[in-house]
Design an enzyme around this catalytic site. Structure first.
Site, mmCIF file in Angstrom:
data_model
loop_
_atom_site.group_PDB
_atom_site.id
_atom_site.type_symbol
_atom_site.label_atom_id
_atom_site.label_comp_id
_atom_site.label_asym_id
_atom_site.label_seq_id
_atom_site.Cartn_x
_atom_site.Cartn_y
_atom_site.Cartn_z
ATOM 1 N N THR A 125 0.847 -1.194 0.000
ATOM 2 C CA THR A 125 0.000 0.000 0.000
ATOM 3 C C THR A 125 0.882 1.243 0.000
ATOM 4 O O THR A 125 0.632 2.200 -0.746
ATOM 5 C CB THR A 125 -0.928 -0.020 1.232
ATOM 6 O OG1 THR A 125 -1.788 -1.162 1.119
ATOM 7 C CG2 THR A 125 -1.764 1.245 1.343
ATOM 8 N N SER A 150 5.019 -7.178 -1.736
ATOM 9 C CA SER A 150 4.682 -7.278 -0.321
ATOM 10 C C SER A 150 5.039 -8.666 0.201
ATOM 11 O O SER A 150 4.630 -9.676 -0.374
ATOM 12 C CB SER A 150 3.180 -7.037 -0.167
ATOM 13 O OG SER A 150 2.837 -7.013 1.189
ATOM 14 N N ALA A 151 5.805 -8.701 1.295
ATOM 15 C CA ALA A 151 6.344 -9.980 1.782
ATOM 16 C C ALA A 151 5.268 -10.952 2.265
ATOM 17 O O ALA A 151 5.417 -12.162 2.135
ATOM 18 C CB ALA A 151 7.334 -9.708 2.923
ATOM 19 N N HIS A 152 4.174 -10.410 2.810
ATOM 20 C CA HIS A 152 3.216 -11.339 3.430
ATOM 21 C C HIS A 152 2.401 -12.136 2.420
ATOM 22 O O HIS A 152 1.642 -13.016 2.788
ATOM 23 C CB HIS A 152 2.316 -10.615 4.440
ATOM 24 C CG HIS A 152 1.252 -9.730 3.876
ATOM 25 N ND1 HIS A 152 -0.051 -10.158 3.719
ATOM 26 C CD2 HIS A 152 1.276 -8.455 3.450
ATOM 27 C CE1 HIS A 152 -0.782 -9.150 3.239
ATOM 28 N NE2 HIS A 152 0.000 -8.113 3.060
ATOM 29 N N CYS A 172 -10.042 -6.906 1.989
ATOM 30 C CA CYS A 172 -10.074 -5.447 2.158
ATOM 31 C C CYS A 172 -11.483 -4.919 1.958
ATOM 32 O O CYS A 172 -11.856 -3.906 2.503
ATOM 33 C CB CYS A 172 -9.172 -4.762 1.134
ATOM 34 S SG CYS A 172 -7.851 -5.776 0.515
HETATM 35 N N1 7TS Z 1 -1.937 -4.909 -4.152
HETATM 36 C C1 7TS Z 1 -2.553 -6.087 -4.371
HETATM 37 C C2 7TS Z 1 -2.734 -6.574 -5.768
HETATM 38 C C3 7TS Z 1 -3.025 -6.828 -3.289
HETATM 39 O O1 7TS Z 1 -3.616 -7.994 -3.512
HETATM 40 C C4 7TS Z 1 -2.863 -6.336 -1.963
HETATM 41 C C5 7TS Z 1 -3.449 -7.060 -0.790
HETATM 42 C C6 7TS Z 1 -2.183 -5.123 -1.798
HETATM 43 C C7 7TS Z 1 -1.748 -4.421 -2.907
HETATM 44 C C8 7TS Z 1 -1.904 -4.527 -0.442
HETATM 45 O O2 7TS Z 1 -0.753 -5.103 0.101
HETATM 46 P P1 7TS Z 1 -0.252 -4.693 1.574
HETATM 47 O O3 7TS Z 1 1.193 -5.071 1.597
HETATM 48 O O4 7TS Z 1 -0.443 -3.236 1.711
HETATM 49 O O5 7TS Z 1 -1.041 -5.489 2.530
HETATM 50 N N2 7TS Z 1 -4.589 -7.820 -1.151
HETATM 51 C C9 7TS Z 1 -5.512 -8.385 -0.371
HETATM 52 C C10 7TS Z 1 -6.485 -9.285 -0.838
HETATM 53 O O6 7TS Z 1 -6.626 -9.667 -1.982
HETATM 54 N N3 7TS Z 1 -7.250 -9.688 0.186
HETATM 55 O O7 7TS Z 1 -6.785 -9.086 1.286
HETATM 56 C C11 7TS Z 1 -5.725 -8.292 0.965
#
Ligand code: 7TS
Length: 405
Positions: A72, A201-203, A327
């Site tokens: 994000t 994103s690592a998670h 989300c």
């Molecule tokens: N971009 C994409 C394509 C994602 O799927 C997600 C998280 C993010 C950005 C955000 O990543 P973060 O590192 O900021 O957490 N996607 C999802 C999902 O599909 N269901 O829950 C979170």
């Protein structure tokens, strides 16, 4: 048995990753910016993690990687800094993106629109992707940036990033890709593909939550989002989160080692699950060609079964799934990706996302197949919309505007 089938939302931390992280909490805990040994002791581990990240995506240089707190942040950084650098301080005023980006891109674009930026949200085709020629036709002299995700989180559909990158290069427009759902799932090779900025994103690949990175080609100019103490060469201030950086490095290294073999293994389980659900439950369909999807993802639609009801039933059966993205799952809205690809409103309320990981077992797949079938029977028996329409074509899988197998 408990089965986690929501790996596109987040993944478990690989025990090897956790093990690599542990010494950096209470043993090697100095601030890497400090000049004493407590601080400098973490430098080799940070360098190693940067090497692991840039090698995993085959970037040219370690300097091209900047750690952030999450994808994000990476997405906000690119969009807002391109606005500052190229729109406020240059003569451009236009960004091209797609209708189905993650909210961290879409809501940032909406914020920029309020600041006077023109944003084009490209619609997706019935496969859930935007073709490169469509991107090309919307680029103008005023376009500062194209931002298109590498793979979609809800469908797993993979966008033609190489072609889009070539077009941006030819047109002299900056190109950002949100590769959160691609890195660690499919090969990402930045020697093959032209990208200026790439978020990860690592998670999403068995690393910890709260750590991400931005790849910046040739460490080109990009105003910082966070101003402060000149960490990471002034590009992203804030004391480095050493254990998480170490974890991200280890996680991306493991995820991308023998990625073809890992993909084949997950794909085999995913296909077996998908085939079983489509073959044994009438009037179900999945979104998008399997060959062009991340190998772990299924977005399945079950006529007459509300997504939320299905999630509740699966949850009672100890299965974690999603109706789309976590989300957005607090509001009971139709799945926006399904609407975007042309599903009617009723179908768009029936999407269930199942996302596997390399830790998913065959026993778990069997369990989900069995529970899923029973859940659909239970819910269809009490479904007013299904009772009204009734099974069509004598229970055959129904032809409709969505792709099915
Ligand atoms: N971009 C994409 C394509 C994602 O799927 C997600 C998280 C993010 C950005 C955000 O990543 P973060 O590192 O900021 O957490 N996607 C999802 C999902 O599909 N269901 O829950 C979170």
């Amino acid at each position: 048995m408990q089965v986690y089938m929501d790996n596109n939302a987040t993944t478990m931390v690989d025990p090897q990753v956790l093990e690599a992280m542990l010494p950096f909490f209470s043993e090697t805990y100095g601030n890497p910016n400090s000049l004493h040994k407590f601080g400098t002791a973490s430098h080799p581990a940070i360098s190693k993690a940067i090497d692991q990240v840039y090698t995993a995506i085959n970037a040219a240089d370690a300097d091209d990687i900047v750690f952030t707190s999450c994808a994000t942040e990476s997405n906000n950084w690119v969009l807002k800094s391109v606005w500052i650098d190229k729109i406020l301080n240059d003569d451009k005023n236009h960004i091209v993106t797609t209708e189905i980006e993650h909210p961290s891109v879409l809501s940032t674009c909406r914020f920029l629109e309020e600041q006077g930026v023109k944003v084009t949200y490209l619609p997706v085709n019935e496969q859930g992707i935007v073709e490169a020629h469509t991107v090309k036709s919307f680029i103008t002299e005023k376009t500062a940036l194209v931002s298109v995700m590498w793979a979609n989180n809800e469908t797993g559909m993979i966008f033609p990033i190489k072609e889009i990158g070539d077009i941006c290069k030819e047109k002299g427009v900056l190109f950002h890709t949100d590769a959160v759902q691609a890195v660690g799932k499919i090969p990402v090779d930045l020697q093959e593909v032209h990208v200026d900025f790439l978020s990860m994103s690592a998670h999403k690949f068995h690393g910890p939550k709260g750590i991400g990175a931005l790849y910046i080609k040739n460490s080109q100019e990009l105003s910082p989002l966070l101003n402060g103490g000149e960490h990471m060469g002034g590009r992203r201030s804030g004391t480095l989160n050493v254990p998480y950086i170490v974890g991200m490095g280890k996680a991306i290294e493991i995820a991308t080692q023998n990625i073809e073999a890992k993909m084949a293994d997950i794909r085999a389980k995913r296909d077996r699950l998908e085939d079983a659900l489509l073959e044994t439950i009438p009037e179900t369909m999945t979104v998008g060609d399997r060959e062009n999807r991340t190998p772990n993802t299924i977005l399945i639609s079950i006529r007459g079964v509300e997504g939320e009801g299905m999630l509740w039933d699966l949850n009672n059966g100890q299965i974690g799934a999603s109706t789309g993205s976590a989300c957005a799952s607090e509001d009971l809205e139709a799945n926006t990706v399904m609407l975007a690809i042309g599903a009617d409103n009723e179908l768009a309320h029936t999407g269930i996302r199942l996302s596997l990981s390399r830790f998913t077992t065959d026993e778990e797949v069997d369990y989900v197949i069995e529970h899923f079938k029973n859940a659909v029977s239970r819910l269809r028996a009490i479904s007013s919309s299904y009772a009204k329409v009734g099974p069509t074509k004598g229970g055959e899988v129904q032809e409709c505007e969505l792709h099915h197998h």
